[in-house]
Design a protein around this motif. Structure first.
Motif, mmCIF file in Angstrom:
data_model
loop_
_atom_site.group_PDB
_atom_site.id
_atom_site.type_symbol
_atom_site.label_atom_id
_atom_site.label_comp_id
_atom_site.label_asym_id
_atom_site.label_seq_id
_atom_site.Cartn_x
_atom_site.Cartn_y
_atom_site.Cartn_z
ATOM 1 N N ASP A 1 12.284 0.411 -4.246
ATOM 2 C CA ASP A 1 12.248 -0.428 -3.051
ATOM 3 C C ASP A 1 12.323 0.419 -1.781
ATOM 4 O OD1 ASP A 1 12.149 -3.161 -2.092
ATOM 5 O OD2 ASP A 1 14.167 -2.836 -1.326
ATOM 6 N N GLN A 2 12.772 1.664 -1.918
ATOM 7 C CA GLN A 2 12.890 2.554 -0.763
ATOM 8 C C GLN A 2 11.877 3.700 -0.828
ATOM 9 O OE1 GLN A 2 17.079 3.386 0.375
ATOM 10 N NE2 GLN A 2 17.593 2.360 -1.518
ATOM 11 N N ARG A 3 10.880 3.542 -1.678
ATOM 12 C CA ARG A 3 9.871 4.596 -1.798
ATOM 13 C C ARG A 3 9.021 4.632 -0.529
ATOM 14 N NH1 ARG A 3 6.139 5.059 -7.042
ATOM 15 N NH2 ARG A 3 6.176 2.811 -6.778
ATOM 16 N N THR A 4 8.687 5.804 -0.113
ATOM 17 C CA THR A 4 7.879 5.956 1.093
ATOM 18 C C THR A 4 6.885 7.087 0.872
ATOM 19 O OG1 THR A 4 7.965 6.245 3.501
ATOM 20 C CG2 THR A 4 9.479 7.571 2.183
ATOM 21 N N ALA A 5 5.934 7.207 1.764
ATOM 22 C CA ALA A 5 4.906 8.246 1.669
ATOM 23 C C ALA A 5 4.745 8.904 3.028
ATOM 24 C CB ALA A 5 3.580 7.653 1.202
ATOM 25 N N TYR A 6 4.502 10.200 3.008
ATOM 26 C CA TYR A 6 4.251 10.952 4.234
ATOM 27 C C TYR A 6 2.851 11.548 4.145
ATOM 28 C CZ TYR A 6 4.558 14.440 7.920
ATOM 29 O OH TYR A 6 4.324 15.191 9.045
ATOM 30 N N SER B 1 11.551 12.781 8.039
ATOM 31 C CA SER B 1 11.336 11.576 7.232
ATOM 32 C C SER B 1 12.610 11.100 6.551
ATOM 33 C CB SER B 1 10.265 11.852 6.167
ATOM 34 O OG SER B 1 9.097 12.361 6.750
ATOM 35 N N THR C 1 -0.683 13.774 0.981
ATOM 36 C CA THR C 1 0.294 12.685 0.922
ATOM 37 C C THR C 1 1.433 13.074 -0.007
ATOM 38 O OG1 THR C 1 -1.422 11.030 1.309
ATOM 39 C CG2 THR C 1 0.651 10.257 0.379
ATOM 40 N N VAL D 1 4.973 11.702 -1.757
ATOM 41 C CA VAL D 1 5.686 10.474 -2.106
ATOM 42 C C VAL D 1 7.128 10.836 -2.451
ATOM 43 C CG1 VAL D 1 5.787 8.507 -3.682
ATOM 44 C CG2 VAL D 1 3.575 9.411 -2.962
ATOM 45 N N THR E 1 11.553 9.087 -2.237
ATOM 46 C CA THR E 1 12.438 7.972 -1.912
ATOM 47 C C THR E 1 13.385 8.427 -0.814
ATOM 48 O OG1 THR E 1 14.202 8.541 -3.447
ATOM 49 C CG2 THR E 1 12.376 7.256 -4.320
ATOM 50 N N LYS E 2 13.948 7.465 -0.122
ATOM 51 C CA LYS E 2 14.843 7.795 0.984
ATOM 52 C C LYS E 2 16.249 8.128 0.510
ATOM 53 C CE LYS E 2 12.316 5.186 4.465
ATOM 54 N NZ LYS E 2 12.364 4.113 5.485
#
Length: 712
Positions: free
Chosen positions: A185-190, A206, A258, A260, A262-263
């Motif tokens: 649920d807290q996965r993000t991509a840069y 990030s 990219t 990938v 998590t926070k």
């Protein structure tokens, strides 16, 4: 001698005759035993079949003989099905009784909950629970152990009654599958935007794994997890950089890349950012207490206290073990003693949660001993009447339950309070992680109750709230969440639990993030004994006009409490950002104007803006309600510049109950309404009859208020 020789000659013939039975019945003819066939050696073809029994020739024209499928069993009528169900239930009940006979105890029936709880939880009624260990019992357990060892167990004394409000507790420890859903649920991509940068530069901007820049530099486990997760993308973008160590200092390419992640940092035993698919049902470990608190808030629950754990484990009769009064040396009750070994690594291992139903407690809670120990949300403090008190006690959390590798039976008891961790090397500070420590959630049904501890923790930036009840003031302890009077705190919550009648797959009893709006009045936010300049202001006004006037003095912000929202507030008034001065003359004019206003309390210029979700302090400033962050910096006004806040001061009669706090969320209209009620005057000797009632309504982002199960 001759007789013995004759007997030896006759015996071989007598045995077969006796084995063959009577003369009228011929002996059974046994098929000849085939000679053992040795397996072929590597590289050699298999040996040919026995020529004495050639295979029957096959007719190539004949179709293969089909074997008819057995017909389906006829359906059972309702009466026969009910009879079979009753027999199955009886069989299970007999198995349960056999498992309990060894202890000589009989389990009482499970308590009936007043309402359904979240899926995968068990109800524990409120009680005056027996907590700790008596002197006589502890003396027997310790025996002739050394003074240093005995000192570790002194903190179990004295045996005392502790009020535990009713709660629901997870039937099992939180699993890898559950924790993976939380991180997902807290996965993000840069996405690299073409600027040259190193990996540390990227993750620093990030909020990589919730670590500071200093923590990132020395965290080899986190860096390796990041590299393994993005291996294909990194190797394709930078094939000449050695993998994985070289990526930490490598300069990322200009073309798009990219990453990938998590926070929050994943558990240390996960191979990358996600767990081994074969271990989803195992308890999560290598997580800190702060990680556990974050998960519980995301799930809409709270981290169990040590009192909730002990009562759920020992039950009303305060058994020494969850299953009864006697220890079992095998693995029939719990995973302990390094006896459960992973066949691949040949090391001690956890087992899937709920694998040993015979070890469950009276409240049907599993794995309370062994497998992994469990974080609690309780600071290490002496029990009432205990004379042990050290400064370090307020800095570490209590761990309960023992682990799969513990072999000392004295630590495999629910009453044991583990405050050591790995000793001076790694004490159980909230941020530390341990190989054999996981956690378990609990739940209160009152909206906002589960979120309140996390909200207050953020506001105090890791500090602890003073005790809110006078009868416990002599302990000097932190206020427990259950000490926040229900009538003095309000909340609205959109929960995301699976239904109680659905079995949770891999222990995942949560469908997604919980959202809440919570109001906590100032009597639980302010430390009235703090007289320092950093203390939050406490009003001395006795009327509405006096309160409004006090908000414009030199110490302007009158604190009213705490306000948390998981929804964006798109229509509030934030500080206006002035454009840079056009020339030197304008700059000097601004400086002169700023110097003229120095020392005066004046409202800042504001424009309509957005307030992001978060936990804030609610205050009254320049006759308007405002929100401040945990550093007490102004964030926004909740009311328009031309509107006076809705304040009322009412004096209660002797038999009149204080009005309740309220929070309402209207998803259709996209609004949040809150009513704070609190004593106007607080502190020692203050008049308790005048009460302040503060109400406001703000617009919220409609998307944030959407919920399948609605708000309650």
């Amino acid at each position: 001698m001759r007789f013995l020789r004759l007997l030896l000659v006759i015996l071989p013939f007598v045995g077969p005759l006796a084995a063959s039975g009577s003369a009228d019945e011929p002996p059974p003819v046994e098929p000849p035993t085939p000679a053992p066939v040795e397996p072929p050696k590597p590289g050699e073809p298999p040996a040919p079949a026995d020529p004495a029994e050639p295979p029957a020739p096959e007719d190539p024209a004949a179709p293969p003989e089909e074997v008819p499928a057995p017909p389906p069993p006829p359906p059972l009528d309702e009466e026969e099905q009910a009879l079979r169900d009753a027999e199955e239930q009886k069989r299970r009940e007999e198995e349960r009784k056999r498992a309990e006979q060894d202890d000589g105890v009989e389990r009482p029936p499970l308590p009936e909950p007043p309402r359904p709880g979240p899926g995968g939880t068990r109800y524990v009624p409120g009680a005056e629970a027996a907590i700790g260990t008596g002197n006589e019992e502890l003396g027997k357990l310790l025996g002739e152990r050394s003074a240093d060892v005995r000192k570790q167990f002194d903190y179990e004394r004295p045996l005392h009654a502790h009020a535990v409000p009713a709660f629901w507790i997870d039937a099992t420890e939180v699993t890898n599958g559950q924790y993976a859903k939380f991180l997902d649920d807290q996965r993000t991509a840069y996405v690299c935007d073409g600027k040259l940068a190193t990996l540390p530069d990227v993750v620093a901007s990030s909020h990589f794994l919730n670590l500071s820049r200093k923590e990132q530099e020395g965290d080899d486990v986190a860096w390796r997890q990041l590299a393994l997760t993005n291996k294909d993308a990194l190797v394709a973008a930078m094939p000449d950089v050695p993998f994985p160590a070289g990526f930490k200092a490598a300069v990322l390419p200009r073309r798009d890349l990219t990453l990938v992640f998590t926070k929050r940092r994943p558990p240390d035993d996960w191979p990358a950012m996600w767990p081994d698919p074969e271990r989803l049902a195992h308890p999560v470990r290598y997580v800190s207490c702060l990680d556990a608190l974050a998960f519980c808030e995301w799930a809409g629950k709270h981290l169990q206290s040590e009192f909730e754990y002990e009562y759920a484990a020992r039950g009303p009769e305060a058994w020494q073990f969850p299953w009864g009064t006697k220890w079992k040396s095998d693995l029939s009750r719990c995973n302990w003693g390094a006896k459960n070994v992973n066949p691949k690594t040949h090391e001690a291992d956890t087992w899937p949660v709920g694998s040993c139903p015979a070890g469950r407690s009276q409240f049907d809670v599993h794995d309370l001993l062994g497998n992994v120990a469990e974080w609690t949300d309780s600071w290490f403090l002496p029990y009432p009447g205990g004379n042990q008190n050290h400064d370090f006690m307020r800095a570490v959390k209590i761990i309960r339950g023992g682990t799969a590798v513990d072999q000392e039976l004295i630590v495999l008891r629910p009453a044991y309070r583990n405050f050591i961790g790995e000793g001076y090397k790694l004490p159980p500070y909230p941020e530390n992680r341990f190989r054999w420590v996981g956690f378990r959630c609990a739940w209160w049904p009152q909206p906002g109750a589960n979120q309140a501890p996390a909200i207050l923790g953020r506001i105090y930036r890791g500090g602890r709230l003073k005790v809110a009840r006078e009868e416990n003031a002599d302990l000097g302890a932190s206020a427990r969440p259950d000490q926040l009077d229900d009538t003095r705190r309000a909340g609205a919550v959109a929960e995301n639990f699976i239904p109680t009648d659905i079995e949770a797959e891999n222990g995942v009893g949560v469908l997604g993030r919980c959202r809440a709006v919570v109001a906590i009045p100032r009597s639980y936010v302010l430390d009235t004994e703090d007289k320092s300049t950093e203390a939050l202001s406490v009003t001395r006004a006795k009327s509405k006009s006096g309160l409004l006037g006090e908000s414009e003095t030199e110490n302007p912000v009158v604190m009213l409490g705490a306000f948390h929202t998981d929804a964006r507030l798109p229509k509030v008034w934030v500080r206006a950002v002035l454009p840079p001065p056009a020339n030197e003359e304008e700059r000097k004019a601004r400086e002169k104007e700023k110097e003229k206003k120095r020392g005066k309390s004046e409202a800042p210029p504001v424009v309509e803006g957005i307030c992001l979700p978060g936990s804030y302090l609610l205050g009254l400033w320049h006759k308007r309600l405002c929100l401040l962050d945990e550093s007490r910096e102004f964030r926004c006004f909740l009311t328009a510049p031309d509107k006076t806040p809705n304040l009322d001061v009412r004096k209660l009669k002797d038999d009149e109950a204080p009005p309740p706090c309220k929070v309402e969320v209207d998803a259709d209209l996209g609004t949040i309404s809150a009513t704070f009620t609190m004593p106007l005057l607080i502190g020692k000797g203050a008049d308790a009859t005048p009460w302040l009632i503060t109400s406001f309504s703000v617009e919220a982002d409609a998307k944030d208020l959407e919920s399948a199960n609605g708000w309650r």
